[in-house]
Design a protein around this motif. Sequence first.
Motif, PDB file in Angstrom:
ATOM      1  N   ASN A  56      -3.850  63.614  22.154  1.00 33.08           N
ATOM      2  CA  ASN A  56      -2.488  63.087  22.029  1.00 33.08           C
ATOM      3  C   ASN A  56      -2.258  62.461  20.648  1.00 33.08           C
ATOM      4  N   LYS A  57      -2.912  63.025  19.650  1.00 32.34           N
ATOM      5  CA  LYS A  57      -2.735  62.606  18.261  1.00 32.34           C
ATOM      6  C   LYS A  57      -2.251  63.823  17.476  1.00 32.34           C
ATOM      7  N   ALA A  58      -1.311  63.570  16.595  1.00 31.30           N
ATOM      8  CA  ALA A  58      -0.744  64.688  15.833  1.00 31.30           C
ATOM      9  C   ALA A  58      -1.806  65.425  15.025  1.00 31.30           C
ATOM     10  N   SER A  59      -2.857  64.691  14.592  1.00 27.20           N
ATOM     11  CA  SER A  59      -3.886  65.320  13.767  1.00 27.20           C
ATOM     12  C   SER A  59      -4.706  66.339  14.545  1.00 27.20           C
ATOM     13  N   ASN A  60      -4.621  66.324  15.870  1.00 29.76           N
ATOM     14  CA  ASN A  60      -5.367  67.286  16.684  1.00 29.76           C
ATOM     15  C   ASN A  60      -4.466  68.380  17.243  1.00 29.76           C
ATOM     16  N   LEU A  61      -3.523  67.992  18.078  1.00 31.24           N
ATOM     17  CA  LEU A  61      -2.722  68.995  18.776  1.00 31.24           C
ATOM     18  C   LEU A  61      -1.558  69.500  17.925  1.00 31.24           C
ATOM     19  N   GLN A  62      -1.298  68.827  16.806  1.00 32.88           N
ATOM     20  CA  GLN A  62      -0.288  69.339  15.867  1.00 32.88           C
ATOM     21  C   GLN A  62      -0.909  69.436  14.476  1.00 32.88           C
ATOM     22  N   ALA A  63      -2.179  69.836  14.467  1.00 30.25           N
ATOM     23  CA  ALA A  63      -2.940  69.874  13.214  1.00 30.25           C
ATOM     24  C   ALA A  63      -2.268  70.754  12.170  1.00 30.25           C
ATOM     25  N   MET A  74      -8.266  68.744  -6.254  1.00 29.97           N
ATOM     26  CA  MET A  74      -8.108  67.696  -5.243  1.00 29.97           C
ATOM     27  C   MET A  74      -8.134  68.330  -3.858  1.00 29.97           C
ATOM     28  N   THR A  75      -8.367  67.509  -2.868  1.00 27.00           N
ATOM     29  CA  THR A  75      -8.278  67.958  -1.478  1.00 27.00           C
ATOM     30  C   THR A  75      -7.081  67.260  -0.844  1.00 27.00           C
ATOM     31  N   VAL A  76      -6.448  67.954   0.074  1.00 26.12           N
ATOM     32  CA  VAL A  76      -5.271  67.421   0.748  1.00 26.12           C
ATOM     33  C   VAL A  76      -5.476  67.544   2.253  1.00 26.12           C
ATOM     34  N   THR A  77      -5.295  66.443   2.960  1.00 22.74           N
ATOM     35  CA  THR A  77      -5.392  66.464   4.418  1.00 22.74           C
ATOM     36  C   THR A  77      -4.096  65.917   5.014  1.00 22.74           C
ATOM     37  N   SER A  78      -3.790  66.394   6.205  1.00 27.27           N
ATOM     38  CA  SER A  78      -2.561  65.978   6.877  1.00 27.27           C
ATOM     39  C   SER A  78      -2.892  65.318   8.203  1.00 27.27           C
ATOM     40  N   ASN A  79      -2.098  64.330   8.577  1.00 29.07           N
ATOM     41  CA  ASN A  79      -2.268  63.710   9.893  1.00 29.07           C
ATOM     42  C   ASN A  79      -1.429  64.427  10.946  1.00 29.07           C
ATOM     43  N   GLY A  80      -0.844  65.572  10.565  1.00 31.13           N
ATOM     44  CA  GLY A  80      -0.042  66.362  11.503  1.00 31.13           C
ATOM     45  C   GLY A  80       1.433  66.034  11.472  1.00 31.13           C
ATOM     46  N   GLN A 258      -2.933  76.911  12.924  1.00 31.63           N
ATOM     47  CA  GLN A 258      -2.851  77.615  14.211  1.00 31.63           C
ATOM     48  C   GLN A 258      -4.193  77.637  14.929  1.00 31.63           C
ATOM     49  N   GLU A 259      -5.261  77.863  14.184  1.00 32.22           N
ATOM     50  CA  GLU A 259      -6.592  77.955  14.795  1.00 32.22           C
ATOM     51  C   GLU A 259      -7.009  76.620  15.408  1.00 32.22           C
ATOM     52  N   ALA A 260      -6.753  75.526  14.669  1.00 31.54           N
ATOM     53  CA  ALA A 260      -7.127  74.203  15.174  1.00 31.54           C
ATOM     54  C   ALA A 260      -6.298  73.828  16.403  1.00 31.54           C
ATOM     55  N   VAL A 261      -5.005  74.117  16.364  1.00 32.34           N
ATOM     56  CA  VAL A 261      -4.130  73.796  17.495  1.00 32.34           C
ATOM     57  C   VAL A 261      -4.546  74.591  18.732  1.00 32.34           C
ATOM     58  N   THR A 262      -4.778  75.884  18.539  1.00 36.44           N
ATOM     59  CA  THR A 262      -5.219  76.723  19.657  1.00 36.44           C
ATOM     60  C   THR A 262      -6.546  76.225  20.212  1.00 36.44           C
ATOM     61  N   GLY A 263      -7.460  75.838  19.313  1.00 37.71           N
ATOM     62  CA  GLY A 263      -8.748  75.311  19.750  1.00 37.71           C
ATOM     63  C   GLY A 263      -8.586  74.046  20.575  1.00 37.71           C
ATOM     64  N   SER A 264      -7.652  73.181  20.189  1.00 39.29           N
ATOM     65  CA  SER A 264      -7.409  71.950  20.943  1.00 39.29           C
ATOM     66  C   SER A 264      -6.873  72.250  22.337  1.00 39.29           C
ATOM     67  N   LEU A 265      -5.963  73.225  22.431  1.00 37.22           N
ATOM     68  CA  LEU A 265      -5.430  73.600  23.745  1.00 37.22           C
ATOM     69  C   LEU A 265      -6.520  74.196  24.632  1.00 37.22           C
ATOM     70  N   LYS A 266      -7.357  75.039  24.039  1.00 37.19           N
ATOM     71  CA  LYS A 266      -8.463  75.623  24.807  1.00 37.19           C
ATOM     72  C   LYS A 266      -9.408  74.534  25.291  1.00 37.19           C
ATOM     73  N   LEU A 350       5.005  71.822  21.552  1.00 38.96           N
ATOM     74  CA  LEU A 350       3.834  71.022  21.940  1.00 38.96           C
ATOM     75  C   LEU A 350       4.184  69.543  22.037  1.00 38.96           C
ATOM     76  N   GLY A 351       4.916  69.074  21.051  1.00 37.97           N
ATOM     77  CA  GLY A 351       5.302  67.669  21.065  1.00 37.97           C
ATOM     78  C   GLY A 351       6.169  67.323  22.260  1.00 37.97           C
ATOM     79  N   LYS A 352       7.080  68.215  22.598  1.00 36.48           N
ATOM     80  CA  LYS A 352       7.975  67.965  23.722  1.00 36.48           C
ATOM     81  C   LYS A 352       7.241  67.963  25.057  1.00 36.48           C
ATOM     82  N   ALA A 353       6.291  68.885  25.212  1.00 34.11           N
ATOM     83  CA  ALA A 353       5.654  69.070  26.515  1.00 34.11           C
ATOM     84  C   ALA A 353       4.439  68.172  26.737  1.00 34.11           C
ATOM     85  N   LEU A 354       3.622  68.014  25.703  1.00 34.25           N
ATOM     86  CA  LEU A 354       2.320  67.381  25.919  1.00 34.25           C
ATOM     87  C   LEU A 354       2.147  66.017  25.283  1.00 34.25           C
TER      88      LEU A 354
END
Length: 427
Positions: A56-63, A74-80, A258-266, A350-354
């Motif tokens: 239930n964190k954007a960085s996982n299910l909305q990665a 530089m490297t860039v990371t997002s919290n979703g 997409q891969e990370a989000v799908t992995g989280s749902l699985k 995803l945000g609306k449902a979960l």
Amino acid sequence: MQVDPASMAMQLVAIERQNMDKLLKKQMDSLKGQQSAISALNTKLSSFQTMLKDLNKASNLQAQKADMSQEGIMTVTSNGKASSGQYSFFVEQLAQSHQVGLSLDSETDPLPADGVFSLTVKGKTLEIDLATFAPGATVKELVSHINGAMDNPGVKATLVRTDGKVNMVLTSKDSGEENAITLNYSGDASDALGVAVAGKTNITQAQDAKLRMGGDNPLTITSASNKIENVVDGLTFQLTKAQKSDDAPLLVTVAQDQEAVTGSLKKFVDSYNELIDELAKMTSSDPKSPGALSSDSGVRSLKSMLSNSVRDLPNGLSLSSLGIKTDKTGKLSFNETDFNKALEKDPELLGKALMGDDGLLKRMSDSLDPYTKRDGALKGRKSGLEAGEKRVNERMEALDRRMDSAYKRYLNQFTIMNQMMQTMGSL
């Protein structure tokens, strides 16, 4: 014919207690099996609940992921929560920690007997009164004092030996202009330390990082650290290399991972199914292999609650709208193709449902609280089973006492019988 009183007494006691022993052992085995199952269930529920909170964190299910036109800058990371799209950056300079060198002729020469040597960083000052040092103290003691001082303002001291001389190098622990080191010495300017302070060398200048964002009229972002947070919503930058003036800007494309989000749902589907399988085994009423908690109504209610929760989504949505279906056993199956199509139509699905306080993940996690909290249902159930085990132990001890009395009674009876037979045989 005489009998062995002890042997006969033991045989009669064994016959007398065997049914009760079986009954008590069966009760004890059942209680221990239930306790073990409750402990295992509590562990699984706690792990599942932790997984729900993490998802239930954007960085996982909305990665999101950031692809760059060049690597190594530089490297860039997002919290979703970043806005998807393409950004243009140019790393003008990196942040640096201030580093000052004081050149001394020898590391064995004694320090001046008096004077105050001070270091200041961001308005915080460490004052070192040389008169407090033991006679003959050297620069080594000064270095140790700086590094061990409770009121050290953020400076690391070390000795560097070159060309027969020694340099005391002072390095600011934090980078950036605001963390520049200011030195002062109130002693004799002509002594070795005074000369060293006057002739100090800036080995590395204190410097802020500078990152330009945009094209024709770029914004300049300055930072004391090479890690830049809370400047561009949702993005964190870790600068690693300054660009040359004629280098092309760095293009950063932020998009959903997409891969990370799908992995989280699985992960959610697999974890849920594992829990449902475990509950099915624990509550099985199969006469050939009954579950340890087959008669536990509370655990059966838990199973029903979980089954109902996957149908309890907000905004009139259902798991099937995410490509997740439920089979007749209550287990879930995930169709990645259907999920991708649904997400393409509505990126916010995803945000609306979960997610959020009203999403499935939070609702399901909250519904587990009555079971997993410190004074929850499972804790109460375990306490009840422990009390039941104590009662069975007391019954076992009482049985042992009764059987001990019975043994003594039988032993006495058979002993008297032997004595009577012996008397009759002698007549």
